[in-house]
Design a protein around this motif. Sequence first.
Motif, mmCIF file in Angstrom:
data_model
loop_
_atom_site.group_PDB
_atom_site.id
_atom_site.type_symbol
_atom_site.label_atom_id
_atom_site.label_comp_id
_atom_site.label_asym_id
_atom_site.label_seq_id
_atom_site.Cartn_x
_atom_site.Cartn_y
_atom_site.Cartn_z
ATOM 1 N N ASN A 32 0.780 -1.212 0.082
ATOM 2 C CA ASN A 32 0.082 0.172 0.134
ATOM 3 C C ASN A 32 0.808 1.262 0.072
ATOM 4 O OD1 ASN A 32 -2.128 -1.479 0.043
ATOM 5 N ND2 ASN A 32 -2.764 -1.429 2.216
ATOM 6 N N VAL A 33 0.598 2.078 1.055
ATOM 7 C CA VAL A 33 1.453 3.402 1.039
ATOM 8 C C VAL A 33 3.028 3.086 1.406
ATOM 9 C CG1 VAL A 33 1.681 5.662 2.276
ATOM 10 C CG2 VAL A 33 -0.552 4.673 1.811
ATOM 11 N N MET A 34 3.768 3.746 0.618
ATOM 12 C CA MET A 34 5.197 3.918 0.902
ATOM 13 C C MET A 34 5.647 5.155 0.998
ATOM 14 S SD MET A 34 6.667 1.305 -2.160
ATOM 15 C CE MET A 34 8.006 0.471 -1.246
ATOM 16 N N GLY A 35 6.755 5.347 2.115
ATOM 17 C CA GLY A 35 7.029 6.535 2.430
ATOM 18 C C GLY A 35 8.368 6.660 2.913
ATOM 19 N N TRP A 36 9.086 7.825 3.253
ATOM 20 C CA TRP A 36 10.272 8.131 3.754
ATOM 21 C C TRP A 36 10.044 8.989 4.956
ATOM 22 C CZ3 TRP A 36 14.735 5.921 2.077
ATOM 23 C CH2 TRP A 36 14.638 5.351 0.704
ATOM 24 N N GLY A 42 19.352 14.463 17.741
ATOM 25 C CA GLY A 42 18.533 15.122 18.848
ATOM 26 C C GLY A 42 17.168 15.622 18.638
ATOM 27 N N LYS A 43 16.612 14.909 17.310
ATOM 28 C CA LYS A 43 15.479 15.346 17.124
ATOM 29 C C LYS A 43 14.274 13.922 16.950
ATOM 30 C CE LYS A 43 16.025 19.821 15.062
ATOM 31 N NZ LYS A 43 15.940 20.703 13.928
ATOM 32 N N GLU A 44 13.005 14.233 16.733
ATOM 33 C CA GLU A 44 12.154 12.983 16.784
ATOM 34 C C GLU A 44 12.247 12.732 15.325
ATOM 35 O OE1 GLU A 44 9.196 13.617 20.594
ATOM 36 O OE2 GLU A 44 8.182 13.680 18.488
ATOM 37 N N ARG A 45 11.879 11.420 14.889
ATOM 38 C CA ARG A 45 11.476 10.983 13.651
ATOM 39 C C ARG A 45 10.336 11.833 13.164
ATOM 40 N NH1 ARG A 45 12.018 4.687 12.136
ATOM 41 N NH2 ARG A 45 13.765 5.256 13.314
ATOM 42 N N GLU A 46 10.390 12.151 11.585
ATOM 43 C CA GLU A 46 9.450 12.972 11.123
ATOM 44 C C GLU A 46 9.052 12.426 9.658
ATOM 45 O OE1 GLU A 46 10.004 17.013 9.897
ATOM 46 O OE2 GLU A 46 11.939 16.704 9.171
ATOM 47 N N LEU A 47 7.923 12.483 9.354
ATOM 48 C CA LEU A 47 7.632 11.963 7.844
ATOM 49 C C LEU A 47 8.137 13.132 7.194
ATOM 50 C CD1 LEU A 47 5.856 10.463 6.351
ATOM 51 C CD2 LEU A 47 3.710 12.110 6.686
ATOM 52 N N VAL A 48 8.569 12.555 5.879
ATOM 53 C CA VAL A 48 9.023 13.415 4.704
ATOM 54 C C VAL A 48 8.268 13.418 3.673
ATOM 55 C CG1 VAL A 48 11.045 13.936 3.252
ATOM 56 C CG2 VAL A 48 11.524 13.052 5.397
ATOM 57 N N TYR A 59 3.888 15.731 1.094
ATOM 58 C CA TYR A 59 5.142 15.992 1.333
ATOM 59 C C TYR A 59 5.254 16.962 2.828
ATOM 60 C CZ TYR A 59 6.786 14.706 -3.139
ATOM 61 O OH TYR A 59 6.771 14.179 -4.313
ATOM 62 N N VAL A 60 6.119 16.867 3.603
ATOM 63 C CA VAL A 60 6.104 17.719 4.695
ATOM 64 C C VAL A 60 6.471 19.150 4.156
ATOM 65 C CG1 VAL A 60 8.661 17.418 5.111
ATOM 66 C CG2 VAL A 60 7.143 18.214 7.103
ATOM 67 N N ARG A 66 11.405 20.520 -3.379
ATOM 68 C CA ARG A 66 12.755 20.434 -3.408
ATOM 69 C C ARG A 66 12.835 18.730 -3.525
ATOM 70 N NH1 ARG A 66 15.985 20.962 0.697
ATOM 71 N NH2 ARG A 66 14.221 20.832 2.380
ATOM 72 N N PHE A 67 12.010 18.280 -2.926
ATOM 73 C CA PHE A 67 12.282 16.369 -2.805
ATOM 74 C C PHE A 67 11.025 16.104 -3.594
ATOM 75 C CE2 PHE A 67 14.110 15.781 1.684
ATOM 76 C CZ PHE A 67 15.171 16.859 1.070
ATOM 77 N N THR A 68 11.296 14.746 -4.175
ATOM 78 C CA THR A 68 10.232 14.283 -5.241
ATOM 79 C C THR A 68 10.373 12.717 -4.929
ATOM 80 O OG1 THR A 68 10.503 15.844 -6.920
ATOM 81 C CG2 THR A 68 9.218 13.867 -7.426
ATOM 82 N N ILE A 69 8.901 12.268 -4.500
ATOM 83 C CA ILE A 69 8.991 10.966 -4.040
ATOM 84 C C ILE A 69 8.143 10.034 -5.123
ATOM 85 C CG2 ILE A 69 6.671 10.817 -3.020
ATOM 86 C CD1 ILE A 69 7.695 8.725 -1.159
ATOM 87 N N SER A 70 8.700 9.012 -5.685
ATOM 88 C CA SER A 70 7.961 7.963 -6.495
ATOM 89 C C SER A 70 8.436 6.736 -6.265
ATOM 90 C CB SER A 70 8.822 8.368 -7.867
ATOM 91 O OG SER A 70 10.276 8.258 -8.113
ATOM 92 N N ARG A 71 7.535 5.805 -7.183
ATOM 93 C CA ARG A 71 7.683 4.504 -6.876
ATOM 94 C C ARG A 71 7.603 3.586 -8.098
ATOM 95 N NH1 ARG A 71 2.842 2.792 -2.880
ATOM 96 N NH2 ARG A 71 3.285 0.541 -3.634
ATOM 97 N N ASP A 72 8.001 2.580 -8.050
ATOM 98 C CA ASP A 72 7.870 1.524 -9.091
ATOM 99 C C ASP A 72 7.532 0.307 -8.667
ATOM 100 O OD1 ASP A 72 8.219 -0.389 -11.123
ATOM 101 O OD2 ASP A 72 10.109 0.252 -11.829
#
Length: 120
Positions: A32-36, A42-48, A59-60, A66-72
């Motif tokens: 289903n959903v994929m993400g980064w 020193g910081k918490e994990r955040e969704l990109v 996107y955050v 600046r960032f581009t997410i894609s999938r195959d």
Amino acid sequence: QVQLVESGGGVVQPGGSLSLSCVASGSIFSINVMGWYRQAPGKERELVATITTRGITTYVDSVKGRFTISRDNAKNTVYLQMDSLKPEDTAVYYCNADIIGVNYVVITYWGKGTLVTVSS
């Protein structure tokens, strides 16, 4: 068993680009959903960024434009193209995926992370 393996991290100067990849392997029926996500020191994990099977992306705010997410889908792979990198993008980047196994149970998996360092 299912594994997510990231690649492509490294050191880049401000304004530069990097491309990350994450391959899912194992007993997979579908994804289903994929993400980064990322976690800076020193910081918490955040969704990109996230992407659905049909290619709908989110996107955050700090990476929009600046960032581009894609999938195959055929390769069970998600990508993150990062351009105009800033020092504040320095973090460990983690791949994430909601995977339906061959038993039709949905489980969220994480990769081990890949370090991105933006520094002059």
